[in-house]
Each structure stands twice: as structure tokens, then as C-alpha cells.
Design an enzyme around this catalytic site. Structure first.
Site, PDB file in Angstrom:
ATOM      1  CG  HIS A  86      -1.898  -1.155   1.179  1.00  0.00           C
ATOM      2  ND1 HIS A  86      -2.244  -1.924   2.264  1.00  0.00           N
ATOM      3  CD2 HIS A  86      -2.625  -1.630   0.115  1.00  0.00           C
ATOM      4  CE1 HIS A  86      -3.139  -2.835   1.882  1.00  0.00           C
ATOM      5  NE2 HIS A  86      -3.380  -2.675   0.588  1.00  0.00           N
ATOM      6  CD  GLU A  89      -1.053   0.545   4.619  1.00  0.00           C
ATOM      7  OE1 GLU A  89      -0.511  -0.563   4.741  1.00  0.00           O
ATOM      8  OE2 GLU A  89      -2.290   0.685   4.454  1.00  0.00           O
ATOM      9  CG  HIS A 192       0.100  -3.897   5.400  1.00  0.00           C
ATOM     10  ND1 HIS A 192      -0.727  -3.557   4.361  1.00  0.00           N
ATOM     11  CD2 HIS A 192       0.601  -5.114   5.098  1.00  0.00           C
ATOM     12  CE1 HIS A 192      -0.738  -4.527   3.462  1.00  0.00           C
ATOM     13  NE2 HIS A 192       0.071  -5.487   3.889  1.00  0.00           N
ATOM     14  CD  GLU A 278      -1.689  -3.338   9.481  1.00  0.00           C
ATOM     15  OE1 GLU A 278      -1.422  -2.121   9.365  1.00  0.00           O
ATOM     16  OE2 GLU A 278      -2.283  -3.981   8.606  1.00  0.00           O
TER      17      GLU A 278
HETATM   18  C1  GEM Z   1      -4.868  -4.744   5.846  1.00  0.00           C
HETATM   19  S1  GEM Z   1      -3.888  -6.098   5.949  1.00  0.00           S
HETATM   20  C2  GEM Z   1      -4.019  -6.674   7.634  1.00  0.00           C
HETATM   21  C3  GEM Z   1      -5.327  -7.008   8.103  1.00  0.00           C
HETATM   22  N1  GEM Z   1      -5.753  -8.275   7.701  1.00  0.00           N
HETATM   23  C4  GEM Z   1      -6.992  -8.687   7.974  1.00  0.00           C
HETATM   24  N2  GEM Z   1      -7.347  -9.871   7.586  1.00  0.00           N
HETATM   25  N3  GEM Z   1      -7.825  -7.943   8.608  1.00  0.00           N
HETATM   26  C5  GEM Z   1      -5.600  -4.602   4.572  1.00  0.00           C
HETATM   27  O1  GEM Z   1      -5.055  -4.943   3.523  1.00  0.00           O
HETATM   28  O2  GEM Z   1      -6.732  -4.178   4.650  1.00  0.00           O
HETATM   29  C6  GEM Z   1      -4.609  -3.514   6.559  1.00  0.00           C
HETATM   30  C7  GEM Z   1      -3.649  -2.583   5.911  1.00  0.00           C
HETATM   31  O3  GEM Z   1      -3.815  -2.163   4.793  1.00  0.00           O
HETATM   32  O4  GEM Z   1      -2.658  -2.207   6.558  1.00  0.00           O
HETATM   33 ZN    ZN Z   2      -1.818  -1.895   4.209  1.00  0.00          ZN
END
Ligand code: GEM
Ligand code: ZN
Length: 312
Positions: A86, A89, A192, A278
Site C-alpha cells: 500500500h 504505508e 503495513h 502493522e
Molecule cells: C490490511 S492487511 C491486515 C489485516 N488483515 C486482515 N485480515 N484484517 C488490509 O489490507 O486491509 C490492513 C492494511 O492495509 O494495513
Molecule cells: Zn496496508
């Protein structure tokens, strides 16, 4: 930097490594220059290659660190770290650059790092979504830079074993899928931002599964290990609306379902155990905080890599 050169010339020695990475954001050009410099200064333990290009034509650079960086060697497991899928991020992107520097500059002096490099082939992709990074408007919360140039969320763009919907696989996703097919990765993490937690498979489920994988115990061990070695993650950090994660870990699907995510793809199609880290409540924090993020994560990053030798 010049004074280092002058000093070395005065002392009559050739510097092997003259620059050190600043705690600032590095754009695509700066990331590439940094990786090239590392590769030029540490040619025997690094291999720099591009696994493909983004929609806007930016290279997806991977630096491999290991005793035999160019190829798989029997008995040496393949490990990877991926950040910035992303584009908005960005903490992972920067701390992976610092990790690269830390690893290569401590080779042959720090016995733990030397052993790790001698026995592991470490692949680092600091940015899976360089177009998104360049397009990001540097917000703490969501920004358009999350997506790739074609407006696809790359963490919803992988083939999903739990559903049948066809997705238009993007260049960045394809590059990572090919890379996973080409190498025999066994352990991985994907960085992330927007929360502080270690999230583990599955991210999705169907009517007969509840998001729990056959390797649930191993994944919980891995997620806990990252969180425990992190300065604050294990305490369960609350970012605005998110709940407190007990021990700083969560099952992905329990948190919320992600369909077509990279983590499940690695596990189901690549036989590679991947967790999602995260790193920060703010997706694009002020760069004055980057040193702090590096310090908070440094031990976790090293300890997590060592797990590739636990004999899975
Ligand atoms: C997330 S990825 C982490 C969360 N995973 C789940 N299964 N909830 C995404 O891609 O939405 C968060 C992010 O973008 O950081
Ligand atoms: Zn992300």
C-alpha cells in the site's frame, strides 16, 4: 560524507562503506541509488535485481543478502520481507532500508548477524507499490496512494483459495506471484501501517472454515515472537478506532476478512508462512519519527528472521 573520504585518504585506507542512511523518506530514485551503493560496496554478500515493473514502469527492486546471494543453495533457506504494497504505508519501506544497511555493515563483526547471513538467503523488497508511494499525499489515515496506478488494492489482487471471483491481476501482483513461484520461500513478513499488531493467516474463509489455518500454532508463535520483541506491540496498542489486540497479535479473518490478500496466497499457493505486520498508527508519519520506528522494530526484525531455522 566528504570528510569521511578525506579522512580515509589521509589515513591511506580505502573506505569500503562511506555513507550511512539518513532517517528521512527515500523516493524511488533514492531507494534505487541506496540499493546500488550497497550492492557495489558489498558485492560478495548482496545481489540486486528487479522482479518486474510497476504500471508506471518503476522497477520493483529486490536486494538479496546471503553468503551465496545469487542462487539457492541446498540447506540454506529462503526468507523474505516485503513492504509498501500500500503506497501510503511507508514506515516498512524505510525500516527495511535500515535493516539492509544494518545487516551488511555488521557482517563479519557481529557473530549473530554473520551467522544469519551465512545460513540464510534474505530477500528484501522495500516497495511493492512505488507508483502508490509517489502518488501518496502523505496522510496519517487513508490516501489514494494506497492503490496502484490502475486503482487496484494489491492486497485484494491475488488469487483467493476461498472464493472464485476473477480479478485482473496487476503487474505488481504478477511480479510477486512469479517471484514466489521462482524461489522456495519458507518464511516471510509483509509490512503495513494504520495499526500496531502482528496479524496471521488466514485473512479469509469460506462456509466450512473459520479463518484458522492448519499451522495455527506456528503462526501464533511467529506473531507473538514479533510482537514480544517489539518495543510496544505486545502491550496491545490502541490506534483510534481499533480494538486492543491481546498480546499485540490477531488472526486476520477475526479482525476483518481480506479476500485476495498476499498473506494467504503465500501460504496456500507458495507454501511460505507469511504474517502481516502493522507498524504504526499513522500510515505516513513525520520523518522525525523514523529512527524511533527503526529502534522499536530492530530486534523483532532480526529475531523473526532467525525463525526460518526453527525447522518447519
Ligand atoms: C490490511 S492487511 C491486515 C489485516 N488483515 C486482515 N485480515 N484484517 C488490509 O489490507 O486491509 C490492513 C492494511 O492495509 O494495513
Ligand atoms: Zn496496508
Amino acid at each position: 560524507m566528504l570528510w569521511v573520504l578525506k579522512c580515509c585518504m589521509f589515513l591511506g585506507v580505502l573506505p569500503t562503506f562511506v555513507s550511512s542512511l539518513d532517517f528521512v523518506y527515500h523516493n524511488t530514485h533514492a531507494v534505487e541509488s541506496f540499493l546500488r551503493e550497497i550492492n557495489a560496496n558489498f558485492p560478495s554478500i548482496t545481489y540486486l535485481h528487479s522482479i518486474g515493473k510497476s504500471v508506471e514502469g518503476r522497477d520493483l527492486w529486490v536486494i538479496v543478502i546471503g553468503k551465496y546471494p545469487k542462487m539457492h543453495t541446498v540447506g540454506i533457506p529462503e526468507f523474505k520481507y516485503v513492504a509498501n504494497m500500500h503506497g501510503d504505508e511507508v514506515v516498512g519501506r524505510e525500516i527495511l532500508l535500515h535493516l539492509v544497511e544494518y545487516l551488511v555493515t555488521n557482517y563479519k563483526t557481529d557473530p549473530v548477524i554473520s551467522r544469519l547471513i551465512n545460513n540464510t538467503r534474505i530477500h528484501i523488497l522495500p516497495s511493492m507499490n512505488p507508483d502508490g508511494f509517489e502518488a501518496s499525499n502523505r496522510d496519517c489515515l487513508f490516501s489514494g496512494g494506497r492503490y496502484n496506478k490502475n486503482n487496484y488494492d494489491l492486497n485484494r489482487n491475488f488469487p483467493d483459495a476461498f472464493g472464485t471471483d476473477a480479478v485482473s491481476i496487476q503487474l505488481e501482483t504478477r511480479a510477486v506471484m512469479d517471484w514466489i513461484k521462482q524461489e522456495t520461500f519458507v518464511l516471510s513478513a509483509n509490512f503495513h501501517g494504520g495499526a500496531v499488531v502482528a496479524s496471521y493467516p488466514y485473512d479469509n474463509a469460506n462456509a466450512t472454515t473459520n479463518g484458522i489455518s492448519p499451522d495455527d500454532d506456528v503462526f501464533i508463535h511467529l506473531a507473538k515472537l514479533y510482537a514480544k520483541n517489539h518495543a510496544t506491540m505486545h502491550q496491545g496498542v490502541i490506534c483510534d478506532s481499533t480494538s486492543r489486540f491481546s498480546n499485540g497479535i490477531t488472526n486476520g479473518y477475526t479482525w476483518y476478512a481480506v479476500k485476495g490478500g498476499m498473506q494467504d496466497y503465500n501460504y496456500i499457493y507458495g507454501q511460505c508462512l507469511e504474517i502481516t505486520i502493522e507498524l504504526s498508527c499513522c500510515k505516513y508519519p513525520n520523518q522525525t519519527t523514523l529512527a524511533q520506528y527503526w529502534n522499536e522494530n530492530k530486534v523483532s526484525l532480526i529475531e523473526y528472521m532467525k525463525q526460518v531455522h526453527m525447522g518447519m
